[in-house]
Write a protein that holds these residues in place. Structure first.
Motif, short mmCIF file in Angstrom:
data_model
loop_
_atom_site.label_atom_id
_atom_site.label_comp_id
_atom_site.label_asym_id
_atom_site.label_seq_id
_atom_site.Cartn_x
_atom_site.Cartn_y
_atom_site.Cartn_z
N ILE A 97 24.29 66.56 51.15
CA ILE A 97 25.27 66.86 50.11
C ILE A 97 25.69 65.59 49.37
O ILE A 97 25.98 65.62 48.17
N LEU A 98 25.70 64.46 50.10
CA LEU A 98 26.10 63.20 49.49
C LEU A 98 24.97 62.49 48.75
O LEU A 98 25.19 61.38 48.24
N THR A 99 23.80 63.10 48.68
CA THR A 99 22.67 62.44 48.04
C THR A 99 22.98 62.05 46.61
O THR A 99 22.70 60.92 46.16
N SER A 100 23.60 62.94 45.86
CA SER A 100 23.92 62.66 44.46
C SER A 100 24.92 61.51 44.35
O SER A 100 24.76 60.61 43.51
N SER A 101 25.92 61.48 45.22
CA SER A 101 26.91 60.40 45.19
C SER A 101 26.29 59.07 45.60
O SER A 101 26.61 58.02 45.04
N LEU A 102 25.39 59.09 46.57
CA LEU A 102 24.73 57.86 47.01
C LEU A 102 23.84 57.28 45.91
O LEU A 102 23.81 56.06 45.69
N ILE A 103 23.15 58.15 45.18
CA ILE A 103 22.32 57.68 44.08
C ILE A 103 23.19 57.12 42.96
O ILE A 103 22.86 56.09 42.34
N SER A 104 24.32 57.78 42.69
CA SER A 104 25.24 57.27 41.67
C SER A 104 25.78 55.90 42.06
O SER A 104 25.91 55.00 41.22
N ALA A 105 26.12 55.74 43.35
CA ALA A 105 26.61 54.44 43.82
C ALA A 105 25.53 53.37 43.70
O ALA A 105 25.81 52.23 43.29
N ALA A 106 24.30 53.72 44.05
CA ALA A 106 23.20 52.75 43.92
C ALA A 106 22.99 52.35 42.46
O ALA A 106 22.76 51.18 42.15
N LEU A 107 23.09 53.32 41.57
CA LEU A 107 22.94 53.04 40.14
C LEU A 107 24.04 52.11 39.64
O LEU A 107 23.78 51.14 38.91
N LEU A 108 25.27 52.39 40.04
CA LEU A 108 26.40 51.57 39.60
C LEU A 108 26.28 50.14 40.14
O LEU A 108 26.49 49.17 39.39
N VAL A 162 17.35 52.95 35.96
CA VAL A 162 18.31 54.02 35.66
C VAL A 162 17.58 55.35 35.49
O VAL A 162 18.03 56.40 35.99
N ALA A 163 16.45 55.34 34.80
CA ALA A 163 15.70 56.58 34.61
C ALA A 163 15.21 57.15 35.94
O ALA A 163 15.30 58.36 36.18
N VAL A 164 14.73 56.28 36.83
CA VAL A 164 14.25 56.74 38.13
C VAL A 164 15.39 57.31 38.97
O VAL A 164 15.27 58.38 39.59
N LEU A 165 16.54 56.62 38.99
CA LEU A 165 17.68 57.09 39.78
C LEU A 165 18.25 58.39 39.22
O LEU A 165 18.63 59.29 39.99
N VAL A 166 18.31 58.52 37.90
CA VAL A 166 18.79 59.77 37.30
C VAL A 166 17.84 60.92 37.65
O VAL A 166 18.27 62.04 37.94
N LEU A 167 16.53 60.65 37.62
CA LEU A 167 15.56 61.68 37.99
C LEU A 167 15.72 62.09 39.45
O LEU A 167 15.68 63.29 39.78
N LEU A 168 15.92 61.11 40.33
CA LEU A 168 16.15 61.43 41.74
C LEU A 168 17.44 62.23 41.92
O LEU A 168 17.49 63.17 42.73
N GLN A 169 18.48 61.88 41.17
CA GLN A 169 19.74 62.60 41.27
C GLN A 169 19.58 64.05 40.84
O GLN A 169 20.07 64.97 41.50
N ARG A 170 18.90 64.29 39.74
CA ARG A 170 18.69 65.66 39.27
C ARG A 170 17.81 66.44 40.23
O ARG A 170 18.03 67.63 40.45
N THR A 171 16.82 65.77 40.81
CA THR A 171 15.96 66.43 41.80
C THR A 171 16.76 66.84 43.02
O THR A 171 16.61 67.96 43.54
N ALA A 172 17.62 65.93 43.49
CA ALA A 172 18.46 66.26 44.65
C ALA A 172 19.41 67.41 44.34
O ALA A 172 19.60 68.32 45.16
N GLN A 173 20.01 67.41 43.15
CA GLN A 173 20.89 68.50 42.76
C GLN A 173 20.13 69.81 42.67
O GLN A 173 20.64 70.87 43.05
N GLY A 174 18.89 69.76 42.16
CA GLY A 174 18.09 70.98 42.08
C GLY A 174 17.74 71.54 43.45
O GLY A 174 17.78 72.75 43.66
#
Length: 204
Positions: A97-108, A162-174
């Motif tokens: 569940i925290l995958t999206s938040s972890l990717i956002s933190a890594a991006l930031l 950023v593009a790779v992390l955003v893609l991973l985030q959307r994949t995790a959300q999907g």
């Protein structure tokens, strides 16, 4: 979490926001040079890594904690009621569940570390060239073309990451969305089966 010192720990991890990175870098450098046992760490990667972790920890902590707060306690309680231990709940319930938040933190953290100069300016090893320090050196000697070239390269690297992390985030959300839809589709079937079982038991 039910840990009693959670507020104190959160406040301690947020303190570096109020300390200028250059001040912390100078303090860390003086500490490493003054303490006999820490002199071995001088001219190594350890002080620079420590300075980066302390400088960017508050941003990552706030991003992850916001996602952690959004997780209902009922999910962890349901996992525990099914016999799962704390580690199994962490790896199979909380972390997905925290995958999206972890990717956002890594991006930031990546974006902040790419532009950060003050925290590592005095801790860079001799002969080691980082993008921020190298750009700063080129600007000092008046080589603006090389500095602009490195700026463009850094922008390209940042855009790619950023593009790779955003893609991973959307994949995790999907993936999480598909799991939730499957769960929602299975719940009515389980209710019907339980109702039929109860009906058979009553008729018997």
């Amino acid at each position: 979490t039910k840990w009693r010192l959670r507020r104190l720990a959160a406040a301690a991890c947020t303190v570096p926001i109020g300390i200028p990175p250059l001040v912390f870098s100078v303090a860390l450098l003086i500490t490493v040079l003054s303490v006999p046992g820490l002199k071995l760490l001088y001219n190594s990667w350890a002080p620079m890594i420590l300075a980066s972790v302390v400088a960017f920890l508050p941003f990552a902590l706030r991003t992850v904690s916001s996602g952690l707060i959004a997780i209902p306690r009922s999910m962890e309680e349901a996992s525990a009621s099914c016999g799962a231990g704390a580690s199994r709940t962490l790896f199979f319930v909380t972390l997905p569940i925290l995958t999206s938040s972890l990717i956002s933190a890594a991006l930031l953290v990546f974006v902040y570390s790419l532009r950060e100069l003050a925290a590592v300016a005095l801790l860079v090893r001799p002969g080691t060239a980082l993008l921020p320090t190298q750009i700063f050196q080129y600007l000092q000697v008046g080589q603006f073309n090389l500095a602009n070239t490195l700026n463009v390269i850094s922008i390209g690297i940042a855009a790619g990451v950023v593009a790779v992390l955003v893609l991973l985030q959307r994949t995790a959300q999907g993936i999480l969305g598909v799991r939730q839809r499957r769960k929602s589709a299975l719940e009515p079937r389980a209710w019907r089966q339980s109702g039929e079982t109860m009906g058979v038991a009553v008729r018997g």
